[in-house]
Design a protein around this motif. Structure first.
Motif, PDB file in Angstrom:
ATOM      1  N   ILE A  28       0.837  -1.199   0.000  1.00 36.63           N
ATOM      2  CA  ILE A  28       0.000   0.000   0.000  1.00 36.63           C
ATOM      3  C   ILE A  28       0.873   1.251   0.000  1.00 36.63           C
ATOM      4  N   GLY A  29       1.899   1.244   0.833  1.00 35.89           N
ATOM      5  CA  GLY A  29       2.803   2.386   0.869  1.00 35.89           C
ATOM      6  C   GLY A  29       3.516   2.597  -0.456  1.00 35.89           C
ATOM      7  N   TYR A  30       3.921   1.497  -1.096  1.00 31.80           N
ATOM      8  CA  TYR A  30       4.597   1.623  -2.388  1.00 31.80           C
ATOM      9  C   TYR A  30       3.643   2.146  -3.458  1.00 31.80           C
ATOM     10  N   ALA A  31       2.366   1.716  -3.404  1.00 29.31           N
ATOM     11  CA  ALA A  31       1.379   2.211  -4.372  1.00 29.31           C
ATOM     12  C   ALA A  31       1.154   3.710  -4.192  1.00 29.31           C
ATOM     13  N   VAL A  32       1.077   4.151  -2.943  1.00 34.17           N
ATOM     14  CA  VAL A  32       0.924   5.593  -2.686  1.00 34.17           C
ATOM     15  C   VAL A  32       2.141   6.353  -3.205  1.00 34.17           C
ATOM     16  N   TYR A  33       3.325   5.799  -2.978  1.00 35.57           N
ATOM     17  CA  TYR A  33       4.549   6.439  -3.471  1.00 35.57           C
ATOM     18  C   TYR A  33       4.554   6.525  -4.996  1.00 35.57           C
ATOM     19  N   GLN A  34       4.197   5.444  -5.672  1.00 31.44           N
ATOM     20  CA  GLN A  34       4.178   5.433  -7.131  1.00 31.44           C
ATOM     21  C   GLN A  34       3.135   6.400  -7.694  1.00 31.44           C
ATOM     22  N   SER A  35       2.055   6.600  -6.964  1.00 28.91           N
ATOM     23  CA  SER A  35       0.989   7.481  -7.460  1.00 28.91           C
ATOM     24  C   SER A  35       1.400   8.944  -7.494  1.00 28.91           C
ATOM     25  N   LEU A  36       2.493   9.289  -6.858  1.00 24.94           N
ATOM     26  CA  LEU A  36       2.949  10.675  -6.833  1.00 24.94           C
ATOM     27  C   LEU A  36       3.874  11.008  -7.993  1.00 24.94           C
ATOM     28  N   PHE A  53       8.210  13.815 -10.478  1.00 21.67           N
ATOM     29  CA  PHE A  53       7.299  13.970  -9.338  1.00 21.67           C
ATOM     30  C   PHE A  53       6.219  14.980  -9.704  1.00 21.67           C
ATOM     31  N   VAL A  54       4.951  14.552  -9.591  1.00 23.15           N
ATOM     32  CA  VAL A  54       3.837  15.422  -9.976  1.00 23.15           C
ATOM     33  C   VAL A  54       2.887  15.669  -8.817  1.00 23.15           C
ATOM     34  N   GLY A  55       3.187  15.149  -7.660  1.00 21.40           N
ATOM     35  CA  GLY A  55       2.336  15.398  -6.504  1.00 21.40           C
ATOM     36  C   GLY A  55       0.962  14.763  -6.652  1.00 21.40           C
ATOM     37  N   LEU A  56      -0.069  15.592  -6.517  1.00 19.89           N
ATOM     38  CA  LEU A  56      -1.445  15.109  -6.556  1.00 19.89           C
ATOM     39  C   LEU A  56      -2.080  15.222  -7.945  1.00 19.89           C
ATOM     40  N   GLU A  57      -1.271  15.446  -8.957  1.00 18.32           N
ATOM     41  CA  GLU A  57      -1.830  15.602 -10.309  1.00 18.32           C
ATOM     42  C   GLU A  57      -2.550  14.340 -10.766  1.00 18.32           C
ATOM     43  N   ASN A  58      -1.967  13.183 -10.469  1.00 17.33           N
ATOM     44  CA  ASN A  58      -2.626  11.935 -10.860  1.00 17.33           C
ATOM     45  C   ASN A  58      -3.975  11.769 -10.175  1.00 17.33           C
ATOM     46  N   TYR A  59      -4.071  12.228  -8.937  1.00 15.53           N
ATOM     47  CA  TYR A  59      -5.337  12.113  -8.213  1.00 15.53           C
ATOM     48  C   TYR A  59      -6.395  13.037  -8.811  1.00 15.53           C
ATOM     49  N   ARG A  60      -5.986  14.226  -9.240  1.00 17.47           N
ATOM     50  CA  ARG A  60      -6.929  15.122  -9.914  1.00 17.47           C
ATOM     51  C   ARG A  60      -7.419  14.500 -11.210  1.00 17.47           C
ATOM     52  N   ASN A  61      -6.508  13.882 -11.948  1.00 16.54           N
ATOM     53  CA  ASN A  61      -6.912  13.228 -13.189  1.00 16.54           C
ATOM     54  C   ASN A  61      -7.837  12.045 -12.916  1.00 16.54           C
ATOM     55  N   ALA A 267      -2.170   3.772 -12.712  1.00 20.50           N
ATOM     56  CA  ALA A 267      -2.851   2.592 -12.182  1.00 20.50           C
ATOM     57  C   ALA A 267      -2.752   2.557 -10.654  1.00 20.50           C
ATOM     58  N   ALA A 268      -1.587   2.913 -10.120  1.00 19.66           N
ATOM     59  CA  ALA A 268      -1.432   2.976  -8.669  1.00 19.66           C
ATOM     60  C   ALA A 268      -2.339   4.041  -8.069  1.00 19.66           C
ATOM     61  N   THR A 269      -2.477   5.155  -8.765  1.00 17.99           N
ATOM     62  CA  THR A 269      -3.361   6.221  -8.289  1.00 17.99           C
ATOM     63  C   THR A 269      -4.801   5.748  -8.223  1.00 17.99           C
ATOM     64  N   LEU A 270      -5.268   5.098  -9.289  1.00 18.97           N
ATOM     65  CA  LEU A 270      -6.647   4.604  -9.307  1.00 18.97           C
ATOM     66  C   LEU A 270      -6.852   3.532  -8.239  1.00 18.97           C
TER      67      LEU A 270
END
Length: 294
Positions: A28-36, A53-61, A267-270
């Motif tokens: 889970i921690g690695y997925a959160v790290y990859q999502s950034l 590094f894009v921060g929360l951009e993937n989460y916005r998308n 994919a990690a972000t989703l």
């Protein structure tokens, strides 16, 4: 001596703790790290790829991804129909087993558990062949009674999957509810019968309220499982790709992003978003049912 016994008792949990850390927390921690991060290519896609590094951009998308949000809504609407129906059937079967003798209940309990013992992929393949208009018996059987049904049509694919999931899951849920029924004091039944209560009245007024916790547990487990549904739609897609798209469920979108598009960071972000949605839905459901119980 008491402290020593406590340490010895805690030592028995070490294998579980290690498995929990390495198989759950670290992934889970690695997925959160990859999502950034996000992999970008320079030179109009012809240059080398760089990870930035894009921060929360993937989460916005992800939150604005219409396909992902539509798939979640599709599965939620399906769960609102399939889960209550499956739990109702499981409850009726558990009440039936509780009403018969222990010997008869043992035989039927094993029989009803057989579908759950079958792996999900195997069960889906079996039912796909049963649904098939070429080799399955259900289509000619329907024609015999005047039904012209196609289980792979857009209007029938969800009922077909729902029937498969219900067949596969009622045994497991039935066992949990039946175990809760066995804990109900039998003196209550005798007292109710002496007061003239019918078996139906006993079931509605005594048995079902006593197994409320088991119903909440099975519903919560079903919700978590439903939002992660993958095997059944993926196998249906191999048969009817024009009906089941590659964005039919959230897990199918995550799978395609990771293994077909190679977009592991998105994919990690989703995956993280889906886990958060699962946590929120489970928490709200638990609080709602607990409040009603109070």
């Amino acid at each position: 001596m008491i402290r020593s016994q406590r340490w010895k008792g805690a030592a028995f949990t070490v294998p579980f703790q290690l498995g929990f850390v390495f198989l759950y927390l670290l992934p889970i921690g690695y997925a959160v790290y990859q999502s950034l991060f996000l992999q970008k290519q320079s030179g109009l896609g012809l240059g080398g790829a760089t990870t930035e590094f894009v921060g929360l951009e993937n989460y916005r998308n992800g939150l604005t991804d219409s396909a992902f949000m539509t798939s979640i809504l599709r599965v939620v609407l399906f769960a609102c129909v399939q889960i209550p129906f499956m739990l109702l059937v499981s409850l009726v079967l558990a009440l039936f087993l509780d009403a018969v003798s222990a010997k008869v209940a043992g035989r039927f309990r094993i029989l009803l558990l057989v579908p759950y013992m079958i792996p999900g992929v195997v069960a889906a393949l079996v039912w796909i062949n049963l649904y098939s208009p070429e080799v399955g018996p259900l289509t000619p059987l329907g024609e015999l009674f005047g039904f012209d049904w196609n289980f792979f049509a857009p209007s029938m694919v969800w009922p077909a999957i729902g029937n498969l999931l219900t067949w596969h899951g009622i045994g497991y849920n039935m066992v949990i509810i039946y175990a809760a029924l066995q804990a109900v004091p039998r003196d209550l039944f005798e007292a109710a019968r002496l007061d003239g209560a019918s078996e139906l009245r006993i079931a509605l007024s005594i048995k079902i309220p006593f197994v409320r916790g088991a119903l909440v547990l099975t519903a919560l487990l079903s919700i978590i499982q439903m939002l992660q549904i993958f095997n059944e739609p993926a196998l249906f897609r191999n048969v009817t790709p024009q009906t089941v798209s590659d964005s039919f469920t959230p897990i199918m979108i995550i799978y395609n992003q990771a293994f077909n598009a190679g977009n592991y960071h998105y994919a990690a972000t989703l995956s993280v978003l889906l886990a958060l949605i699962l946590g929120v839905v489970s928490f709200l459901f638990y609080r709602l049912t607990s409040r009603e119980a109070d």
